[in-house]
Scaffold this motif. Structure first.
Motif, PDB file in Angstrom:
ATOM      1  N   ASP A  51       0.869  -1.170   0.000  1.00 36.75           N
ATOM      2  CA  ASP A  51       0.000   0.000   0.000  1.00 36.75           C
ATOM      3  C   ASP A  51       0.908   1.222   0.000  1.00 36.75           C
ATOM      4  OD1 ASP A  51      -2.286   1.531  -0.056  1.00 36.75           O
ATOM      5  OD2 ASP A  51      -3.140   0.719   1.783  1.00 36.75           O
ATOM      6  N   VAL A  52       0.305   2.391  -0.016  1.00 37.62           N
ATOM      7  CA  VAL A  52       1.073   3.633   0.032  1.00 37.62           C
ATOM      8  C   VAL A  52       0.826   4.337   1.355  1.00 37.62           C
ATOM      9  CG1 VAL A  52       1.233   4.015  -2.442  1.00 37.62           C
ATOM     10  CG2 VAL A  52      -0.788   4.821  -1.215  1.00 37.62           C
ATOM     11  N   VAL A  53       1.810   5.081   1.801  1.00 31.28           N
ATOM     12  CA  VAL A  53       1.649   6.002   2.922  1.00 31.28           C
ATOM     13  C   VAL A  53       1.812   7.403   2.338  1.00 31.28           C
ATOM     14  CG1 VAL A  53       4.095   5.705   3.571  1.00 31.28           C
ATOM     15  CG2 VAL A  53       2.487   6.742   5.187  1.00 31.28           C
ATOM     16  N   LEU A  54       0.784   8.220   2.492  1.00 35.61           N
ATOM     17  CA  LEU A  54       0.742   9.504   1.801  1.00 35.61           C
ATOM     18  C   LEU A  54       1.240  10.635   2.683  1.00 35.61           C
ATOM     19  CD1 LEU A  54      -2.600   9.188  -0.187  1.00 35.61           C
ATOM     20  CD2 LEU A  54      -0.268   8.675  -0.917  1.00 35.61           C
ATOM     21  N   VAL A  55       2.364  11.171   2.298  1.00 40.68           N
ATOM     22  CA  VAL A  55       2.975  12.324   2.959  1.00 40.68           C
ATOM     23  C   VAL A  55       3.523  13.228   1.864  1.00 40.68           C
ATOM     24  CG1 VAL A  55       3.561  11.189   5.142  1.00 40.68           C
ATOM     25  CG2 VAL A  55       5.130  11.015   3.210  1.00 40.68           C
ATOM     26  N   ARG A  56       3.703  14.488   2.193  1.00 38.39           N
ATOM     27  CA  ARG A  56       4.247  15.444   1.232  1.00 38.39           C
ATOM     28  C   ARG A  56       5.240  16.350   1.933  1.00 38.39           C
ATOM     29  NH1 ARG A  56       3.798  15.351  -4.168  1.00 38.39           N
ATOM     30  NH2 ARG A  56       3.572  17.615  -4.237  1.00 38.39           N
ATOM     31  N   LYS A  57       6.278  16.707   1.211  1.00 38.45           N
ATOM     32  CA  LYS A  57       7.211  17.662   1.776  1.00 38.45           C
ATOM     33  C   LYS A  57       6.624  19.061   1.706  1.00 38.45           C
ATOM     34  CE  LYS A  57      10.044  18.814  -2.295  1.00 38.45           C
ATOM     35  NZ  LYS A  57      11.391  18.712  -2.891  1.00 38.45           N
ATOM     36  N   LEU A  58       7.032  19.910   2.637  1.00 38.84           N
ATOM     37  CA  LEU A  58       6.724  21.337   2.593  1.00 38.84           C
ATOM     38  C   LEU A  58       7.914  22.025   1.936  1.00 38.84           C
ATOM     39  CD1 LEU A  58       5.242  21.805   6.174  1.00 38.84           C
ATOM     40  CD2 LEU A  58       4.007  21.389   4.043  1.00 38.84           C
ATOM     41  N   ARG A  59       7.655  22.724   0.867  1.00 34.81           N
ATOM     42  CA  ARG A  59       8.727  23.286   0.037  1.00 34.81           C
ATOM     43  C   ARG A  59       9.166  24.656   0.549  1.00 34.81           C
ATOM     44  NH1 ARG A  59       5.103  23.305  -5.170  1.00 34.81           N
ATOM     45  NH2 ARG A  59       3.834  24.324  -3.546  1.00 34.81           N
ATOM     46  N   SER A  70       7.316  18.637   6.429  1.00 33.38           N
ATOM     47  CA  SER A  70       6.444  17.683   5.755  1.00 33.38           C
ATOM     48  C   SER A  70       5.118  17.621   6.483  1.00 33.38           C
ATOM     49  CB  SER A  70       7.091  16.298   5.716  1.00 33.38           C
ATOM     50  OG  SER A  70       7.458  15.882   7.030  1.00 33.38           O
ATOM     51  N   VAL A  71       4.136  17.033   5.799  1.00 35.68           N
ATOM     52  CA  VAL A  71       2.811  16.881   6.388  1.00 35.68           C
ATOM     53  C   VAL A  71       2.284  15.497   6.031  1.00 35.68           C
ATOM     54  CG1 VAL A  71       1.672  17.943   4.376  1.00 35.68           C
ATOM     55  CG2 VAL A  71       0.502  17.915   6.588  1.00 35.68           C
ATOM     56  N   ASP A  72       1.566  14.865   6.982  1.00 30.56           N
ATOM     57  CA  ASP A  72       1.002  13.552   6.691  1.00 30.56           C
ATOM     58  C   ASP A  72      -0.487  13.669   6.403  1.00 30.56           C
ATOM     59  OD1 ASP A  72      -0.372  13.692   9.119  1.00 30.56           O
ATOM     60  OD2 ASP A  72       0.734  12.073  10.077  1.00 30.56           O
ATOM     61  N   GLU A  73      -1.117  12.538   6.155  1.00 24.30           N
ATOM     62  CA  GLU A  73      -2.506  12.529   5.711  1.00 24.30           C
ATOM     63  C   GLU A  73      -3.467  13.078   6.758  1.00 24.30           C
ATOM     64  OE1 GLU A  73      -5.194   9.487   2.979  1.00 24.30           O
ATOM     65  OE2 GLU A  73      -3.396   8.761   3.994  1.00 24.30           O
ATOM     66  N   SER A  74      -3.083  12.984   8.027  1.00 24.88           N
ATOM     67  CA  SER A  74      -3.937  13.494   9.103  1.00 24.88           C
ATOM     68  C   SER A  74      -3.810  15.004   9.282  1.00 24.88           C
ATOM     69  CB  SER A  74      -3.573  12.813  10.430  1.00 24.88           C
ATOM     70  OG  SER A  74      -2.341  13.305  10.934  1.00 24.88           O
ATOM     71  N   ALA A  91       2.576  32.398   7.889  1.00 22.30           N
ATOM     72  CA  ALA A  91       1.617  32.559   6.798  1.00 22.30           C
ATOM     73  C   ALA A  91       1.975  31.669   5.615  1.00 22.30           C
ATOM     74  CB  ALA A  91       1.565  34.020   6.370  1.00 22.30           C
ATOM     75  N   TYR A  92       3.259  31.637   5.275  1.00 23.42           N
ATOM     76  CA  TYR A  92       3.680  30.792   4.163  1.00 23.42           C
ATOM     77  C   TYR A  92       3.425  29.322   4.471  1.00 23.42           C
ATOM     78  CZ  TYR A  92       6.505  28.101   0.975  1.00 23.42           C
ATOM     79  OH  TYR A  92       6.905  27.160   0.063  1.00 23.42           O
ATOM     80  N   LEU A  93       3.785  28.887   5.682  1.00 23.47           N
ATOM     81  CA  LEU A  93       3.638  27.487   6.040  1.00 23.47           C
ATOM     82  C   LEU A  93       2.176  27.056   6.053  1.00 23.47           C
ATOM     83  CD1 LEU A  93       6.334  27.291   8.835  1.00 23.47           C
ATOM     84  CD2 LEU A  93       6.396  26.117   6.626  1.00 23.47           C
ATOM     85  N   LYS A  94       1.297  27.925   6.498  1.00 19.90           N
ATOM     86  CA  LYS A  94      -0.136  27.601   6.501  1.00 19.90           C
ATOM     87  C   LYS A  94      -0.626  27.353   5.073  1.00 19.90           C
ATOM     88  CE  LYS A  94      -4.683  29.341   7.916  1.00 19.90           C
ATOM     89  NZ  LYS A  94      -5.412  30.456   8.567  1.00 19.90           N
ATOM     90  N   ALA A  95      -0.229  28.237   4.152  1.00 19.34           N
ATOM     91  CA  ALA A  95      -0.647  28.093   2.766  1.00 19.34           C
ATOM     92  C   ALA A  95      -0.019  26.865   2.113  1.00 19.34           C
ATOM     93  CB  ALA A  95      -0.274  29.351   1.984  1.00 19.34           C
ATOM     94  N   GLU A  96       1.255  26.648   2.356  1.00 19.36           N
ATOM     95  CA  GLU A  96       1.956  25.504   1.767  1.00 19.36           C
ATOM     96  C   GLU A  96       1.396  24.190   2.307  1.00 19.36           C
ATOM     97  OE1 GLU A  96       4.990  23.174  -0.264  1.00 19.36           O
ATOM     98  OE2 GLU A  96       3.757  24.932  -0.635  1.00 19.36           O
ATOM     99  N   LYS A  97       1.087  24.159   3.581  1.00 16.28           N
ATOM    100  CA  LYS A  97       0.496  22.953   4.164  1.00 16.28           C
ATOM    101  C   LYS A  97      -0.820  22.625   3.474  1.00 16.28           C
ATOM    102  CE  LYS A  97      -1.352  21.101   8.505  1.00 16.28           C
ATOM    103  NZ  LYS A  97      -1.504  21.333   9.972  1.00 16.28           N
ATOM    104  N   GLN A  98      -1.637  23.630   3.211  1.00 16.00           N
ATOM    105  CA  GLN A  98      -2.920  23.385   2.559  1.00 16.00           C
ATOM    106  C   GLN A  98      -2.741  22.867   1.139  1.00 16.00           C
ATOM    107  OE1 GLN A  98      -5.968  23.564   4.194  1.00 16.00           O
ATOM    108  NE2 GLN A  98      -6.445  22.359   2.353  1.00 16.00           N
TER     109      GLN A  98
END
Length: 209
Positions: A51-59, A70-74, A91-98
């Motif tokens: 299966d996959v574990v879904l996470v994304r880096k914060l750029r 980074s942020v995880d699915e939760s 402010a940047y991190l809030k937008a990037e996280k979304q």
């Protein structure tokens, strides 16, 4: 130094190092997209599930290749200690996280539309990636999985720098890493061919499970 990994069969040496888990029905969780072919091979060799574990880096602002967290699915977020140096203000991190959460939700809808994610609760879980640089996405993945109470949590990667590996080691029960080079710039430098894996290939591999 070991020979560079081949993406045509990248999981072979990792599967060999993990062979003691063959027949124990491990859950192999790949971090998309690059690690999914590797995860598929390892799951097959170990007679496990993929299966996959879904996470994304914060750029980082203006430097999208640099991970400042980074942020995880939760929605749980990991931030590096240098995030602000790169201009990662609140402010940047809030937008990037979304942005990244939206991508995670999109991928979940694409990757597993006909079934829910396989539960890691009480399972032998092996998390694989095609290599670690900052380790940000792996850290987020392991944090979320540990909260799900697997029986054993393992991180398996072909290559990682020593400082990143030290951080990850504290989050798991076992680390399997084939190469810890003294000079590390990027994961791709240790591959003869570092081809990109697209969403269609990920979906095809998951449907084969």
């Amino acid at each position: 130094m070991a020979a560079p990994c081949e993406l045509s069969n990248p999981g072979c040496p990792l599967a060999d190092r993990l062979k003691s888990y063959r027949g124990k029905h491990p859950l192999v969780l790949a971090i998309p997209r690059g690690a999914v072919p590797m995860g598929k091979f390892i799951a097959s060799q170990l007679e496990g599930e993929l299966d996959v574990v879904l996470v994304r880096k914060l750029r980082a602002p203006y430097e999208p290749e640099v991970a400042i967290g980074s942020v995880d699915e939760s929605g749980w977020t990991y931030l590096s200690d240098y995030a602000q140096i790169y201009g990662g203000n609140a402010a940047y991190l809030k937008a990037e996280k979304q942005v990244q959460l939206d991508m995670i939700r999109q991928r979940r809808a694409q990757y597993t539309p006909i079934r829910p994610p396989i539960s890691p609760v009480g399972r032998l879980v092996i998390v694989v990636d095609d290599g670690l640089a900052t380790g940000a996405t792996m850290i987020a993945a392991l944090h979320g999985l540990r909260a799900s109470k697997p029986a054993k949590l393992i991180c398996a990667v072909p290559v990682a720098p020593a400082d990143t590996l030290a951080v990850v080691t504290n989050l798991v029960d076992e680390v399997v890493c084939l190469e810890v080079p003294p000079f590390f710039q990027a994961v791709g430098q240790f591959y003869q061919h570092f081809d990109q894996v697209d969403d269609d290939e990920v979906i095809k591999l998951l449907r084969q499970t």
